[in-house]
Design a protein around this motif. Structure first.
Motif, mmCIF file in Angstrom:
data_model
loop_
_atom_site.group_PDB
_atom_site.id
_atom_site.type_symbol
_atom_site.label_atom_id
_atom_site.label_comp_id
_atom_site.label_asym_id
_atom_site.label_seq_id
_atom_site.Cartn_x
_atom_site.Cartn_y
_atom_site.Cartn_z
ATOM 1 N N PRO A 1 -14.830 -3.826 10.851
ATOM 2 C CA PRO A 1 -15.610 -4.252 12.028
ATOM 3 C C PRO A 1 -17.065 -4.495 11.676
ATOM 4 N N ALA A 2 -17.675 -5.490 12.311
ATOM 5 C CA ALA A 2 -19.079 -5.808 12.056
ATOM 6 C C ALA A 2 -19.958 -4.676 12.547
ATOM 7 N N PRO A 3 -21.044 -4.355 11.818
ATOM 8 C CA PRO A 3 -21.937 -3.281 12.267
ATOM 9 C C PRO A 3 -22.621 -3.639 13.580
ATOM 10 N N THR A 4 -22.851 -2.636 14.395
ATOM 11 C CA THR A 4 -23.496 -2.833 15.691
ATOM 12 C C THR A 4 -24.958 -3.171 15.493
ATOM 13 N N PRO A 5 -25.450 -4.302 16.041
ATOM 14 C CA PRO A 5 -26.862 -4.669 15.837
ATOM 15 C C PRO A 5 -27.786 -3.678 16.503
ATOM 16 N N ALA A 6 -28.971 -3.554 15.897
ATOM 17 C CA ALA A 6 -29.953 -2.627 16.454
ATOM 18 C C ALA A 6 -30.459 -3.144 17.789
ATOM 19 N N ILE B 1 -4.930 8.135 -8.013
ATOM 20 C CA ILE B 1 -5.210 6.715 -8.202
ATOM 21 C C ILE B 1 -6.466 6.338 -7.431
ATOM 22 N N ASP B 2 -7.045 5.165 -7.776
ATOM 23 C CA ASP B 2 -8.272 4.676 -7.147
ATOM 24 C C ASP B 2 -7.954 4.188 -5.733
ATOM 25 N N PRO B 3 -8.623 4.737 -4.699
ATOM 26 C CA PRO B 3 -8.279 4.342 -3.331
ATOM 27 C C PRO B 3 -8.893 3.015 -2.884
ATOM 28 N N GLU B 4 -9.990 2.565 -3.542
ATOM 29 C CA GLU B 4 -10.722 1.415 -3.009
ATOM 30 C C GLU B 4 -9.900 0.122 -2.976
ATOM 31 N N PRO B 5 -9.120 -0.228 -4.039
ATOM 32 C CA PRO B 5 -8.312 -1.450 -3.919
ATOM 33 C C PRO B 5 -7.310 -1.394 -2.778
ATOM 34 N N LEU B 6 -6.765 -0.201 -2.491
ATOM 35 C CA LEU B 6 -5.815 -0.088 -1.389
ATOM 36 C C LEU B 6 -6.513 -0.254 -0.042
ATOM 37 N N VAL B 7 -7.725 0.308 0.080
ATOM 38 C CA VAL B 7 -8.472 0.161 1.336
ATOM 39 C C VAL B 7 -8.867 -1.291 1.548
ATOM 40 N N GLU B 8 -9.280 -1.974 0.475
ATOM 41 C CA GLU B 8 -9.631 -3.395 0.600
ATOM 42 C C GLU B 8 -8.413 -4.220 1.018
ATOM 43 N N ARG B 9 -7.241 -3.894 0.477
ATOM 44 C CA ARG B 9 -6.034 -4.615 0.866
ATOM 45 C C ARG B 9 -5.686 -4.334 2.327
ATOM 46 N N TYR B 10 -5.909 -3.079 2.769
ATOM 47 C CA TYR B 10 -5.659 -2.758 4.186
ATOM 48 C C TYR B 10 -6.583 -3.569 5.088
ATOM 49 N N ASP B 11 -7.879 -3.667 4.704
ATOM 50 C CA ASP B 11 -8.815 -4.443 5.517
ATOM 51 C C ASP B 11 -8.410 -5.909 5.563
ATOM 52 N N GLY C 1 -5.553 4.558 14.558
ATOM 53 C CA GLY C 1 -6.609 3.553 14.483
ATOM 54 C C GLY C 1 -6.963 3.232 13.042
ATOM 55 N N ASP C 2 -7.742 2.137 12.856
ATOM 56 C CA ASP C 2 -8.086 1.677 11.512
ATOM 57 C C ASP C 2 -8.950 2.680 10.759
ATOM 58 N N VAL C 3 -9.892 3.343 11.468
ATOM 59 C CA VAL C 3 -10.782 4.289 10.787
ATOM 60 C C VAL C 3 -9.977 5.435 10.195
ATOM 61 N N TYR C 4 -9.035 5.998 10.992
ATOM 62 C CA TYR C 4 -8.214 7.092 10.484
ATOM 63 C C TYR C 4 -7.274 6.610 9.388
ATOM 64 N N ALA C 5 -6.758 5.383 9.523
ATOM 65 C CA ALA C 5 -5.854 4.855 8.494
ATOM 66 C C ALA C 5 -6.567 4.738 7.151
ATOM 67 N N ARG C 6 -7.806 4.224 7.161
ATOM 68 C CA ARG C 6 -8.559 4.122 5.911
ATOM 69 C C ARG C 6 -8.791 5.509 5.307
ATOM 70 N N ILE D 1 0.832 -1.205 0.000
ATOM 71 C CA ILE D 1 0.000 0.000 0.000
ATOM 72 C C ILE D 1 0.863 1.251 0.000
ATOM 73 N N GLY D 2 1.838 1.296 0.902
ATOM 74 C CA GLY D 2 2.696 2.473 0.982
ATOM 75 C C GLY D 2 3.523 2.667 -0.267
#
Length: 266
Positions: A90-95, A73-83, A56-61, A14-15
């Motif tokens: 992280p899984a969404p918080t259930p209602a 460049i397109d950021p989505e492939p890099l974000v997917e590789r980071y994940d 943290g992961d949120v700021y890194a993304r 990524i870097g």
């Protein structure tokens, strides 16, 4: 039996991918930091695949997306590789269960029968009093009123709503009518996106960021406008009402200055 590396193993990290794109766009780390608001040490760390300084992961993304857009460049492939490298999103918080909402729901108010009875008694007493104090000649007066002139109905005057004045529509005429006592520069991203930096004659920063394809911005100063174009080949220039001939290549970084009168690069 030997096992060869897959094509994905040959991809840059990524870097490394962000660093190669920045160098190809001819941007410095300082210019990327200025356009993305990501501090210079963090940009250096990300290019070295060190995400510990992001907070943290949120700021890194978010940093990966901003830097990728700044270097084109397109950021989505890099974000997917980071994940994929950091355990996924992280899984969404259930209602909350529905019974929790029912638990805090306030009970409906019960009707106040006492107040209703008092109101009914007051209405009856008022009606009886009005009937007793009415004169016997009330019907005749009522008949005279009925036989008299018909009540005149006043027609309601139509109300008109004044339409709001439309706001000014930017057009090329605004550039053509550029004042002679000022320098006017219009930048249009007609062939792709570009990072731009604009300053007045005092060095005050007027704009610093990414100009997306199809967008345009106009700047004025009484003496001089200084420009830095990260991808000069994507920009159309109008200076003091005149369009400059295309003379820059895609990916070329240019530093330009314009003053009043006929446009002339500094």
């Amino acid at each position: 039996m030997s096992i060869g590396n897959s094509p994905e193993d040959d991809r840059p990290s990524i870097g490394r991918a962000l660093q190669q794109a920045r160098i190809a766009a001819r941007l410095t780390v300082e210019e990327v930091s200025s356009s993305t608001r990501v501090r210079i040490p963090i940009v250096h760390a990300i290019e070295e695949d060190d995400f510990s300084r992001c907070g943290g992961d949120v700021y890194a993304r978010g940093h990966i997306r901003n830097i990728a857009r700044a270097v084109g460049i397109d950021p989505e492939p890099l974000v997917e590789r980071y994940d994929a490298d950091h355990g996924g999103r992280p899984a969404p918080t259930p209602a909350a269960p529905l019974f929790e909402a029912e638990r805090i729901r306030s009970e409906p108010r019960r009707p106040n029968w006492t107040a209703a009875m008092v109101a009914a008694i007051v209405a009856v007493v008022g009606f009886v009093g009005f009937t007793l104090f009415s004169g016997e000649d009330k019907p005749s007066n009522t008949a005279q009123v009925a036989e008299g002139a018909k009540p005149h109905k006043t027609a309601a005057e139509p109300t008109t709503t004044k339409p709001s004045d439309p706001g000014p529509v930017p057009s090329e005429s605004a550039i053509a009518a550029a004042p002679r006592d000022k320098v006017t520069v219009k930048l249009g991203a007609s062939r792709g996106q570009s990072w731009i930096s604009v300053k007045d004659h005092n060095g005050r920063l007027l704009f610093d960021g990414l100009l997306l394809e199809g967008e345009s911005k106009t700047f004025q100063d009484k003496e001089r406008i200084d420009l830095v174009l990260g991808n000069a080949g994507a920009i159309e220039l109008f200076v003091n009402g005149k369009k400059l001939q295309d003379r820059f290549e895609p990916g070329q970084v240019q530093r330009l200055s314009y003053t009043k009168g006929d446009p002339e690069a500094g």
